[in-house]
Design an enzyme around this catalytic site. Structure first.
Site, PDB file in Angstrom:
ATOM      1  N   TRP A 185      -0.311   7.094   1.783  1.00  0.00           N
ATOM      2  CA  TRP A 185      -1.675   7.583   1.234  1.00  0.00           C
ATOM      3  C   TRP A 185      -1.698   8.032  -0.169  1.00  0.00           C
ATOM      4  CZ3 TRP A 185       0.035  12.211  -0.680  1.00  0.00           C
ATOM      5  CH2 TRP A 185       1.065  12.603  -0.333  1.00  0.00           C
ATOM      6  N   ASN A 186      -0.716   8.336  -0.890  1.00  0.00           N
ATOM      7  CA  ASN A 186      -1.136   8.754  -2.276  1.00  0.00           C
ATOM      8  C   ASN A 186      -1.679   7.665  -3.181  1.00  0.00           C
ATOM      9  OD1 ASN A 186       1.234   6.977  -2.303  1.00  0.00           O
ATOM     10  ND2 ASN A 186       2.191   8.033  -4.244  1.00  0.00           N
ATOM     11  N   PRO A 212      -2.845   3.478   5.566  1.00  0.00           N
ATOM     12  CA  PRO A 212      -2.432   4.784   5.917  1.00  0.00           C
ATOM     13  C   PRO A 212      -3.701   5.450   6.599  1.00  0.00           C
ATOM     14  CG  PRO A 212      -3.096   4.663   3.400  1.00  0.00           C
ATOM     15  CD  PRO A 212      -3.161   3.035   4.414  1.00  0.00           C
ATOM     16  N   GLU A 213      -3.358   6.396   7.661  1.00  0.00           N
ATOM     17  CA  GLU A 213      -4.167   7.088   8.695  1.00  0.00           C
ATOM     18  C   GLU A 213      -4.663   8.161   7.751  1.00  0.00           C
ATOM     19  OE1 GLU A 213      -1.489   4.534  10.554  1.00  0.00           O
ATOM     20  OE2 GLU A 213      -0.667   6.348   9.437  1.00  0.00           O
ATOM     21  N   GLY A 246       7.365   4.220   0.586  1.00  0.00           N
ATOM     22  CA  GLY A 246       7.368   5.517   1.115  1.00  0.00           C
ATOM     23  C   GLY A 246       8.505   6.331   0.931  1.00  0.00           C
ATOM     24  N   SER A 247       8.822   7.376   1.875  1.00  0.00           N
ATOM     25  CA  SER A 247      10.067   8.094   1.568  1.00  0.00           C
ATOM     26  C   SER A 247      11.379   7.129   1.785  1.00  0.00           C
ATOM     27  CB  SER A 247      10.116   9.097   2.432  1.00  0.00           C
ATOM     28  OG  SER A 247      10.457   8.861   3.777  1.00  0.00           O
ATOM     29  N   GLU A 300      10.195   0.237  -1.866  1.00  0.00           N
ATOM     30  CA  GLU A 300       9.843   1.113  -3.307  1.00  0.00           C
ATOM     31  C   GLU A 300       9.648   2.495  -2.722  1.00  0.00           C
ATOM     32  OE1 GLU A 300       8.151   3.720  -5.041  1.00  0.00           O
ATOM     33  OE2 GLU A 300       6.277   2.623  -5.018  1.00  0.00           O
ATOM     34  N   LEU A 301      10.727   3.252  -2.964  1.00  0.00           N
ATOM     35  CA  LEU A 301      11.074   4.366  -2.228  1.00  0.00           C
ATOM     36  C   LEU A 301      11.030   5.804  -3.134  1.00  0.00           C
ATOM     37  CD1 LEU A 301      14.168   3.545  -0.199  1.00  0.00           C
ATOM     38  CD2 LEU A 301      11.633   3.185   0.372  1.00  0.00           C
ATOM     39  N   CYS A 353       5.257   8.810  -7.237  1.00  0.00           N
ATOM     40  CA  CYS A 353       6.658   8.634  -6.995  1.00  0.00           C
ATOM     41  C   CYS A 353       7.381   8.425  -8.479  1.00  0.00           C
ATOM     42  CB  CYS A 353       6.894   7.334  -6.108  1.00  0.00           C
ATOM     43  SG  CYS A 353       6.215   5.721  -6.966  1.00  0.00           S
ATOM     44  N   GLU A 376      13.145  15.293  -3.831  1.00  0.00           N
ATOM     45  CA  GLU A 376      11.633  14.997  -4.436  1.00  0.00           C
ATOM     46  C   GLU A 376      10.666  15.898  -4.189  1.00  0.00           C
ATOM     47  OE1 GLU A 376       8.882  11.203  -5.681  1.00  0.00           O
ATOM     48  OE2 GLU A 376      10.091  11.325  -3.792  1.00  0.00           O
TER      49      GLU A 376
END
Length: 728
Positions: free
Chosen positions: A401-402, A427-428, A478-479, A500-501, A534, A631
């Site tokens: 979502w970012n 992303p919701e 994401g995370s 890509e975390l 990120c 983070e």
């Protein structure tokens, strides 16, 4: 008494001798043309290296002409290009004249080339640019904009100067024109160049010089600034208006987000979810949710779409992708407010995200024709050995979502360039902007089933898609904890996955650094998108000898941040995207304080409406504190002292993350040592140089594996096939 707006004049060249007696320099010339009674002016001699450090020093900016070419490797030209990007990020109106026309285009990714004839002369008439009436455009340059930036609209061309005028939405205009030329002066220049450019060109130019209109050019420039400021004022009035009905009358209408499956926009079979504006806490729309039947339809569509798309020629694929990029560029002003409403970022940052997506699509469209194989010399004369690279197959992509457009487009564009079909789980929290991205591809003529978009319960959708045999490739942003789960699931089904975390980027500031520049670059990068980035520099490791100076400079940048609703043009930091982030930020700050860290600024929620958290600066947080381990993903920066290179590198590499890192130093040896010693997928030294379409983006260690962007970005969507042929 109304304060006059200030225009900053970036003087990129020394005025010709024939005009110096009248004007002195370009600053006084343009102030006379535009009218000293209309605006205030500040002149900066960038040609002598005096490039401003802050776009907020003026309400609008103008770049003058120059006798230099944009190719010439002068540091001031490169710095001027960086400042153009800073002006764009700050949302200030900009005008480029002559040399400025080229500089703006090049700064934003356009192609500028030398004209074959060298310095030339010519003139033509163009009518109606931005409502300014007739404007004569003259070519007297060895540089020309050959390929404009993706976000630029061609407003005028001439036989002698390709793309002689460009407009960049409401933000900037640039053109190849010389308001300082009197008829006699221009005639003398043409006469001097007659032998170079030829009799016909010279005569045409001489015949049209009487149409050169300084007042017309001045009106064009002044009108551009006034329109931009008027528009900003309208938005400001909208934000500050407490009357709900008036605000709704001006606010964009937020659309409900549907699924896109097999070429059709449709509702989902699951329960529709609310979309909440993070600045107000209000529900602004609904997003459809996919159930099993929807996912089965999407998988069938992706399978048939792949059959069609893989057999579509690279040139045709590139054409559709470029058309989609063009449509997206045309819709920036429509989509940007939606992105701000659903995600919270300032409007200019939303525009930046969409403009970047346009560049990314263009980049990968070009990559479609560069998926080369190779020929392996055979051991026998009647044998040929080829390696071809084929699309891996339908892709399942999961986006955050970012940056709902940019993170989606990196996967979407690379997959399409390779010849793959794709199912994107959007992303919701931020569905409308992602849907607008897909809509651009649909409207560009993408075959049915090639691009599919679903929303819903993340764990259900990811498990169902990754385990399904139709899916051949997985990509996730994401995370780290979620990435590990998806990697395990993909491994069970032997499917390649790009991850890509999370990151917890260190920034090393050495005692020989430009401290002011380091503080400025790092602060803007840290609090961009409210720190929900990120690659945001979070752990700032500063040499003891310059620690106090750096902290003072960084704190000054923090104090200049204006937090508020992103549709307010003065706002530089919006809210956090959801309430969970508010709770997380407070927990990080409270824990740091309990571990004896100093909360120098911020550290608290702002107000009670919306997810606003003050930009926060923490000094001396020990490694035992949570914020030094996990983070934060928010507007919290940590500054700690280091004594030497070894300690700085050891602390930078302490965590299991390895996505991005930054450093500031003047030492070439230190730069080379850092390139070897820092454990990160990306390292940017003395500037913020990451996340460009042509560069790889990815991490090491627990920040993931695989890369997105650059020529490496398409590799994950291709698989090699070895073919050995014996001729009989």
């Amino acid at each position: 008494m109304t304060m006059k707006r200030r225009i900053g004049i970036l003087i990129a060249g020394h005025i010709p001798e024939e005009l110096s007696g009248r004007f002195g320099h370009y600053g006084t010339m343009f102030s006379e043309f535009l009218g000293p009674e209309s605006f205030d002016y500040a002149s900066y001699f960038v040609v002598d290296g005096h490039v401003p450090d802050d776009p907020d020093k003026a309400d609008g900016w103008l770049i003058t002409g120059s006798r230099y070419g944009v190719y010439e490797d002068h540091p001031w030209i490169r710095r001027l290009e960086e400042f153009v990007r800073a002006i764009r990020d700050a949302g200030k109106p900009l005008v480029g004249v002559c040399f400025g026309h080229q500089v703006i285009a090049k700064a934003l990714g356009g192609t500028v080339e030398k004209f074959a004839l060298g310095w030339t002369a010519g003139a033509t008439r163009y009518t109606g640019m931005n409502g300014a009436g007739d404007l004569t455009l003259l070519a007297w340059h060895q540089d020309q904009v050959i390929v404009p930036p993706a976000e630029a609209r061609i407003s005028a061309t001439s036989p002698f100067c390709a793309h002689a005028a460009l407009s960049y939405g409401d933000w900037a205009i640039s053109f190849q024109a010389h308001p300082e030329f009197s008829s006699s002066y221009f005639s003398a220049l043409v006469e001097a160049r007659r032998t170079l450019v030829g009799e016909n060109v010279a005569c045409l130019a001489l015949a049209d010089t009487e149409n050169t209109s300084s007042p017309q050019v001045a009106k064009l420039i002044a009108d551009h600034f006034r329109r931009a400021w008027k528009r900003q004022g309208t938005i400001q009035a909208m934000i500050s208006d407490q009357n709900h009905s008036n605000r709704e009358a001006i606010m964009p209408v937020y659309p409900n987000a549907s699924l896109h499956i097999g070429g059709q926009w449709r509702p989902g079979s699951g329960l529709a979810l609310d979309v909440v504006n993070p600045a107000t806490g209000e529900v602004i729309g609904k997003v459809e949710s996919a159930a099993t039947t929807d996912l089965d339809d999407a998988l069938a569509a992706a399978s048939s779409g792949f059959t069609v798309w893989r057999h579509t020629s690279p040139m045709e694929r590139a054409g559709i992708m470029k058309k989609a990029a063009g449509l997206l560029a045309e819709r920036i002003e429509k989509i940007a407010p939606l992105l701000t409403m659903e995600q919270g970022k300032p409007l200019q940052q939303a525009r930046n995200e969409i403009s970047s997506a346009v560049e990314i699509i263009h980049w990968f469209a070009e990559e479609t024709t560069r998926t080369y194989g190779r020929l392996i010399p055979a051991r026998a004369l009647d044998v040929a050995q080829d390696v071809v690279r084929e699309p891996v197959g339908p892709v399942a992509a999961f986006t955050p979502w970012n940056f709902p457009i940019n993170q989606s487009v990196l996967k979407l564009a690379a997959a399409l360039a390779a010849g793959c079909s794709i199912i994107m789980k959007g992303p919701e929290e931020t569905p409308a902007s992602c849907a607008e991205l897909v809509k651009a591809f649909v409207d560009a003529g993408m075959p049915d089933g090639v691009v599919n978009l679903v929303y819903g319960v993340p764990s259900f959708i990811s498990t169902y898609l990754i385990s399904h045999p139709v899916i051949r490739k997985v990509s996730f942003t994401g995370s780290t904890p979620v990435g590990k789960v998806l990697a395990q699931l993909a491994g069970q089904h032997l499917k390649p996955i790009t991850l890509e975390l999370g990151g917890h980027a260190p920034a090393l500031v050495f005692d020989d650094a430009d401290i002011g520049d380091a503080a400025r670059v790092l602060a803007r990068a840290k609090y961009y998108n409210a720190g929900q980035v990120c690659i945001a520099p979070t752990r700032l490791l500063v040499h003891r000898a310059v620690f106090d100076r750096f902290v003072a400079a960084f704190e000054s940048e923090v104090k200049a941040i204006k937090t508020g609703y992103g549709l307010d043009p003065d706002v530089t930091m919006g809210p956090l995207a959801n309430e969970r982030r508010l709770v997380a930020m407070q927990e990080f700050v409270d824990d740091a304080a309990e571990h004896s860290a100093e909360i120098l600024s911020g550290g608290h929620r702002i107000g009670t409406c919306g997810n606003f958290f003050a930009p926060t600066l923490v000094l001396g947080a020990p490694t035992q504190s949570r914020v030094q381990r996990d983070e934060p993903f928010g507007p919290v920066a940590l500054i700690n002292r280091v004594d030497d290179y070894a300690q700085a590198v050891a602390e930078a590499n302490r965590l299991p993350y390895g996505l991005a890192a930054y450093a500031f130093t003047r030492s070439a040896r230190t730069m080379n040592d850092l390139a070897r010693d820092i454990e990160a997928g990306m390292l940017s030294i003395n500037h913020h140089g990451l996340a460009l379409p042509e560069t790889p983006f990815g991490g090491v260690k627990e920040s993931g594996y695989g890369t997105e962007g650059g020529s490496e970005g398409i590799d994950a969507y291709l698989t090699p096939k070895f073919v050995s042929k014996r001729f009989i």
